[in-house]
Design a protein around this motif. Structure first.
Motif, PDB file in Angstrom:
ATOM      1  N   SER A  92      -8.937 -19.495   3.314  1.00 41.63           N
ATOM      2  CA  SER A  92      -9.327 -20.401   4.359  1.00 41.63           C
ATOM      3  C   SER A  92      -8.926 -21.255   5.137  1.00 41.63           C
ATOM      4  O   SER A  92      -8.166 -20.394   6.655  1.00 41.63           O
ATOM      5  N   ILE A  93      -8.142 -22.449   5.992  1.00 42.85           N
ATOM      6  CA  ILE A  93      -7.432 -23.319   6.017  1.00 42.85           C
ATOM      7  C   ILE A  93      -6.165 -22.675   6.580  1.00 42.85           C
ATOM      8  O   ILE A  93      -5.160 -22.308   7.302  1.00 42.85           O
ATOM      9  N   ALA A  94      -5.379 -22.318   4.559  1.00 37.26           N
ATOM     10  CA  ALA A  94      -4.174 -21.784   4.923  1.00 37.26           C
ATOM     11  C   ALA A  94      -4.061 -19.696   6.177  1.00 37.26           C
ATOM     12  O   ALA A  94      -3.002 -20.363   6.738  1.00 37.26           O
ATOM     13  N   SER A  95      -4.971 -19.356   5.800  1.00 33.63           N
ATOM     14  CA  SER A  95      -4.676 -18.219   6.612  1.00 33.63           C
ATOM     15  C   SER A  95      -5.205 -18.389   7.991  1.00 33.63           C
ATOM     16  O   SER A  95      -4.112 -18.026   9.044  1.00 33.63           O
ATOM     17  N   ARG A  96      -6.097 -19.604   8.138  1.00 36.44           N
ATOM     18  CA  ARG A  96      -6.164 -19.541   9.841  1.00 36.44           C
ATOM     19  C   ARG A  96      -4.757 -20.575   9.768  1.00 36.44           C
ATOM     20  O   ARG A  96      -3.970 -20.175  11.757  1.00 36.44           O
ATOM     21  N   SER A  97      -4.507 -21.831   9.653  1.00 42.77           N
ATOM     22  CA  SER A  97      -3.051 -22.288  10.104  1.00 42.77           C
ATOM     23  C   SER A  97      -1.935 -20.755  10.504  1.00 42.77           C
ATOM     24  O   SER A  97      -1.095 -21.192  11.017  1.00 42.77           O
ATOM     25  N   ARG A  98      -1.630 -20.030   8.828  1.00 43.28           N
ATOM     26  CA  ARG A  98      -0.715 -18.881   9.112  1.00 43.28           C
ATOM     27  C   ARG A  98      -0.806 -17.862  10.666  1.00 43.28           C
ATOM     28  O   ARG A  98       0.179 -17.980  11.536  1.00 43.28           O
ATOM     29  N   LEU A  99      -2.188 -17.802  11.281  1.00 42.53           N
ATOM     30  CA  LEU A  99      -2.366 -17.024  12.430  1.00 42.53           C
ATOM     31  C   LEU A  99      -2.268 -18.454  13.193  1.00 42.53           C
ATOM     32  O   LEU A  99      -1.769 -17.521  14.418  1.00 42.53           O
ATOM     33  N   LEU A 100      -2.019 -19.000  13.758  1.00 44.33           N
ATOM     34  CA  LEU A 100      -1.610 -20.310  14.644  1.00 44.33           C
ATOM     35  C   LEU A 100      -0.350 -19.605  14.112  1.00 44.33           C
ATOM     36  O   LEU A 100       0.423 -19.655  15.743  1.00 44.33           O
ATOM     37  N   LEU A 101       0.333 -20.016  13.460  1.00 38.75           N
ATOM     38  CA  LEU A 101       1.286 -19.270  13.045  1.00 38.75           C
ATOM     39  C   LEU A 101       2.565 -19.002  13.780  1.00 38.75           C
ATOM     40  O   LEU A 101       3.058 -18.760  14.697  1.00 38.75           O
ATOM     41  N   ALA A 126       0.573 -27.628  13.615  1.00 43.04           N
ATOM     42  CA  ALA A 126       0.860 -26.148  12.747  1.00 43.04           C
ATOM     43  C   ALA A 126       0.960 -26.125  11.381  1.00 43.04           C
ATOM     44  O   ALA A 126       0.343 -26.199  10.121  1.00 43.04           O
ATOM     45  N   GLU A 127       2.651 -26.272  11.349  1.00 38.28           N
ATOM     46  CA  GLU A 127       3.462 -26.649  10.644  1.00 38.28           C
ATOM     47  C   GLU A 127       2.883 -26.835   9.177  1.00 38.28           C
ATOM     48  O   GLU A 127       3.121 -27.352   8.077  1.00 38.28           O
ATOM     49  N   ALA A 131       2.007 -26.493   5.723  1.00 38.16           N
ATOM     50  CA  ALA A 131       2.919 -27.305   4.505  1.00 38.16           C
ATOM     51  C   ALA A 131       2.282 -28.508   4.019  1.00 38.16           C
ATOM     52  O   ALA A 131       1.446 -28.112   2.319  1.00 38.16           O
ATOM     53  N   GLU A 132       0.740 -28.725   4.173  1.00 39.37           N
ATOM     54  CA  GLU A 132       0.362 -29.262   3.230  1.00 39.37           C
ATOM     55  C   GLU A 132      -0.594 -28.790   2.685  1.00 39.37           C
ATOM     56  O   GLU A 132      -1.135 -29.082   1.750  1.00 39.37           O
ATOM     57  N   VAL A 133      -1.488 -27.855   2.940  1.00 37.07           N
ATOM     58  CA  VAL A 133      -1.794 -27.006   2.404  1.00 37.07           C
ATOM     59  C   VAL A 133      -1.144 -25.695   1.351  1.00 37.07           C
ATOM     60  O   VAL A 133      -1.375 -26.459  -0.071  1.00 37.07           O
ATOM     61  N   GLY A 134       0.106 -26.134   1.084  1.00 31.24           N
ATOM     62  CA  GLY A 134       0.687 -25.520  -0.068  1.00 31.24           C
ATOM     63  C   GLY A 134       1.005 -26.647  -0.523  1.00 31.24           C
ATOM     64  O   GLY A 134       0.929 -26.208  -1.922  1.00 31.24           O
ATOM     65  N   LYS A 135       0.822 -28.145  -0.383  1.00 33.35           N
ATOM     66  CA  LYS A 135       1.489 -29.148  -1.566  1.00 33.35           C
ATOM     67  C   LYS A 135      -0.285 -29.046  -1.745  1.00 33.35           C
ATOM     68  O   LYS A 135      -0.356 -29.167  -3.308  1.00 33.35           O
TER      69      LYS A 135
END
Length: 191
Positions: free
Chosen positions: A57-66, A84-85, A89-93
């Motif tokens: 969910s966080i990854a999806s929301r951060s992608r929306l922001l980007l 946001a970047e 990146a942290e979600v990817g880790k």
């Protein structure tokens, strides 16, 4: 060795043995170890499932922001774009860490199955003394290994090396730092 029903190991010892025996005690401890592994992994899997859902969910929301900053609001403050970047990146880790947990979970499942199979072999009054049965069990255990590191440790242990020696060889061979603490401090650290 015949296919055994999972979680069927118990202390039951054939009638011709005494009420107390090393075999009965060994079977009790093996059954306990398997139960502890399975309950720990179940609890861990439940927690990781929750975390996975949250991070997705966080990854999806951060992608929306980007995407928003790139297309709709390119003049947004740089510090917000950078934040946001960083979040993305942290979600990817974190996703990589979840993949490690998945491997750990599979390995622990194999350990539990192996302990249970060994317990069934020990509980068989005839089979426990047949070398061929033990060789077959070892082959089944080795066949479950998917990582070269596991196979190397297996071979060194079977060659008579101590656990410490096998771990040292593993750490040296795979250039991983040796840490035997296993996080034994019972304190829970929150982010």
């Amino acid at each position: 060795m015949a296919q055994l029903e999972r979680h069927s190991l118990s202390r039951s010892v054939p009638d011709d043995q005494l009420n107390w025996s090393q075999i009965g005690e060994t079977l009790t401890l093996l059954a306990l170890a398997v139960a502890q592994i399975d309950t720990s992994m179940k609890e861990g899997n439940d927690s990781v499932d929750t975390l996975t859902h949250s991070f997705t969910s966080i990854a999806s929301r951060s992608r929306l922001l980007l995407d928003h900053f790139a297309k709709v609001d390119p003049d947004a403050p740089q510090e917000i774009k950078d934040a946001a970047e960083i979040i993305h990146a942290e979600v990817g880790k974190a996703v990589v860490a979840f993949q490690f947990y998945d491997r750990l979970s599979q390995r622990m499942e194999h350990v539990g199955e192996s302990l249970e199979k060994m317990g069934h072999l020990i509980s068989d009054p005839k089979g426990r003394y047949i070398e061929k049965e033990w060789v077959q069990l070892q082959s089944e255990i080795k066949a479950n290994y998917t990582m070269e590191a596991e196979r190397i440790m297996f071979e060194h242990i079977l060659a008579g090396r101590s656990i410490a020696e096998a771990l040292e060889i593993y750490h040296h061979h795979f250039n991983k730092p040796m840490d035997d603490s296993f996080g034994t401090d019972d304190d829970i650290e929150l982010f």
